[in-house]
Design an enzyme around this catalytic site. Structure first.
Site, short mmCIF file in Angstrom:
data_model
loop_
_atom_site.label_atom_id
_atom_site.label_comp_id
_atom_site.label_asym_id
_atom_site.label_seq_id
_atom_site.Cartn_x
_atom_site.Cartn_y
_atom_site.Cartn_z
N ASN A 63 0.95 -1.29 0.29
CA ASN A 63 -0.15 0.02 0.02
C ASN A 63 0.78 1.12 -0.17
O ASN A 63 1.57 1.39 0.74
CB ASN A 63 -0.53 0.02 1.33
CG ASN A 63 -1.84 1.26 1.37
OD1 ASN A 63 -1.94 2.12 1.04
ND2 ASN A 63 -2.87 1.12 2.41
N ARG A 120 -2.34 -2.05 -3.67
CA ARG A 120 -3.40 -1.54 -3.45
C ARG A 120 -3.50 -0.22 -4.38
O ARG A 120 -2.29 0.44 -4.39
CB ARG A 120 -3.94 -0.78 -2.29
CG ARG A 120 -4.96 -0.02 -1.97
CD ARG A 120 -4.56 0.72 -0.98
NE ARG A 120 -6.12 1.65 -0.39
CZ ARG A 120 -5.81 2.52 0.26
NH1 ARG A 120 -4.94 3.64 0.51
NH2 ARG A 120 -6.98 3.76 0.12
N HIS A 148 -13.22 3.34 -0.18
CA HIS A 148 -12.94 2.00 0.75
C HIS A 148 -13.41 0.66 0.11
O HIS A 148 -14.06 -0.39 1.19
CB HIS A 148 -13.49 2.49 1.94
CG HIS A 148 -12.80 3.67 2.35
ND1 HIS A 148 -13.55 4.20 3.07
CD2 HIS A 148 -11.72 3.99 2.90
CE1 HIS A 148 -12.84 4.93 4.12
NE2 HIS A 148 -11.99 5.22 4.07
N ARG A 175 -12.26 16.03 7.63
CA ARG A 175 -13.11 16.28 6.17
C ARG A 175 -14.14 16.72 6.20
O ARG A 175 -15.48 15.74 7.41
CB ARG A 175 -12.73 14.99 4.82
CG ARG A 175 -11.97 15.18 4.20
CD ARG A 175 -11.81 13.87 2.93
NE ARG A 175 -11.00 13.08 3.33
CZ ARG A 175 -10.71 11.55 3.24
NH1 ARG A 175 -11.52 11.53 2.27
NH2 ARG A 175 -10.08 10.80 3.75
N GLU A 216 -7.59 -4.87 5.07
CA GLU A 216 -7.31 -4.08 3.71
C GLU A 216 -6.49 -5.27 3.04
O GLU A 216 -6.37 -5.81 1.88
CB GLU A 216 -7.38 -2.94 3.17
CG GLU A 216 -8.53 -2.71 3.66
CD GLU A 216 -8.17 -0.88 3.62
OE1 GLU A 216 -8.13 -0.62 4.93
OE2 GLU A 216 -8.86 -0.35 3.09
#
Ligand code: ADP
Length: 393
Positions: free
Chosen positions: A7, A88, A177, A236, A379
């Site tokens: 990743n 990823r 996601h 955010r 993940e």
């Protein structure tokens, strides 16, 4: 069979090497501050943590050190032992609906889609190239975060804006996601031993998204054209009225880029609490009676409830609500506050069972109309599984 899961971010590279015979993690770690002064890397191996401060001028340097260390620590005896590498990828545009083998064309596409993910996609491409140089014969796979959401139907992924924007610029919902939500769907299917599950998956981390899932497929998700949309997050804003942007531009004499920076990095928990983006600090603030922390938490809970209730109606019937990622896995208070607001649907939490962190657990009350689970996401493992499956195909 050893598979490496990668990743890469703009200045970081996280890795995890799995023995896929039993899905055991052999070694994992993180390279940070790549291309920035003060490089550092950490390895977790056999219960120990190794931490080294060393300048890392590029991702290629990080990859070189990583492979040297694996040999030095005797995790592998030669590089051929790594039989696959899975990367990823944040954005696969609307072209990639599933994970694929790396080819020159795939790398070119990842670079082409950089417009949508300017911080991530270029770094992914650089990292893939670095791995291909040192492991030229090793099969590599890319796992797109957006791919899972490509099953959303057009009437849901389009925005009600001039249609030509979609035709000319591919303006639409892409989501994010996806790898995590797909892992949640797979895990619940396996744990409950049932097919055709209708799930609302709540990935609540520093970034967050809620996804409606029918029979393992995504029906809708809260993130949009970018990961900015949807629920409130650490820094955010999530969904806002777009008219705020030109209004504040004029009031504060800021550029669109500056306002976007405010909405990306100075909003959410941080913006409202004026204290921190980290939910643990917010929880401390709430205990101390800090009103802005109380307000921030309530706004966060409301934004998640808004999506869960919307997706409840969309799915028509829900078998399970799943909580995952940093907040979802570790904050019983937040989970309880969310579920409390769903009482009118007969959804109820078991306060004792809910007192759990980071462990697969059923946390709903006996008489809840919908089962509720904490499902730790993984993940890295999802990437390794995809890599193995595609190599074996
Ligand atoms: P991301 O991957 O998006 O960076 P994470 O999934 O790591 O985010 O989640 C980070 C969030 O999870 C932070 O708000 C952090 O406070 C929260 N978190 C992590 N661990 C805990 C914990 N033990 N208790 C409460 N919140 C936690």
């Amino acid at each position: 069979m050893k598979i490496m899961s990668i990743n890469a971010g703009s200045s970081s590279l996280k890795f995890c090497l799995f023995d896929m015979n039993n899905e055991e993690v052999l070694i994992s770690g993180n390279f940070e501050r790549i291309g920035i002064e003060g490089g550092i890397y950490t390895f977790k191996y056999k219960g120990e943590k190794i931490r080294v401060e060393q300048e890392l001028d590029s991702h290629a340097t990080a990859v070189k050190i990583l492979l040297e260390k694996l040999l030095e620590l005797k995790v592998i005896s030669n590089l051929e032992e790594i039989e696959g590498v899975g990367h990823r990828i944040v954005h696969g545009g609307d072209k990639y609906t599933e994970s694929v083998m790396v080819t020159d064309e795939v790398v070119d596409d990842i670079i082409r889609f950089s417009d949508y993910a300017p911080l991530h996609n270029p770094a992914h491409a650089v990292c893939i190239k670095a791995f291909r140089e040192v492991l030229p014969k090793t099969p590599m796979v890319v796992v797109f975060d957006t791919a899972y959401h490509q099953t959303i139907e057009k009437a849901r992924f389009l925005y009600p804006v001039p249609y030509s924007w979609y035709e000319k610029y591919h303006i639409r919902k892409y989501g994010a996601h996806g790898t995590s939500h797909r892992y949640i769907a797979q895990t619940l299917k396996k744990e409950l031993g049932e097919d055709d599950l209708d799930i609302i998956s709540c990935h609540l981390g520093n970034g967050g998204s809620v996804t409606a899932i029918k029979d393992e497929k995504c029906v809708d998700t809260s993130m949009g054209f970018t990961p900015h949309a949807g629920i409130m997050m650490g820094t955010r804003s999530g969904d806002i009225d777009v008219s705020i942007v030109p209004y504040i531009m004029e009031k504060e004499g800021k550029s669109a880029g500056e306002i976007m920076n405010d909405l990306n990095k100075k909003s959410g928990f941080l913006g409202i609490s004026e204290l921190s983006s980290d939910s643990r600090d917010i929880e401390e603030g709430i205990k101390a009676g800090n009103e802005k922390c109380i307000l921030a938490e309530e706004m966060f809970v409301n934004s998640v409830v808004k999506y869960i209730s919307q997706y409840y109606v969309l799915l028509g019937h829900v078998d399970a609500i799943a909580f995952t990622a940093g907040i979802g896995e570790n904050s019983p208070e937040t989970r309880a506050a969310i579920i409390e607001k769903l009482a009118c649907l007969g959804i109820k939490i078991d306060p004792e069972a809910n007192n759990v962190r980071g462990k697969f657990t059923k946390i709903s009350a006996e008489d809840s109309t919908v089962a509720i689970y904490v499902v730790p996401t993984n993940e890295e493992l999802m990437i390794a599984r995809d890599t193995l499956n595609i190599i074996n195909r």
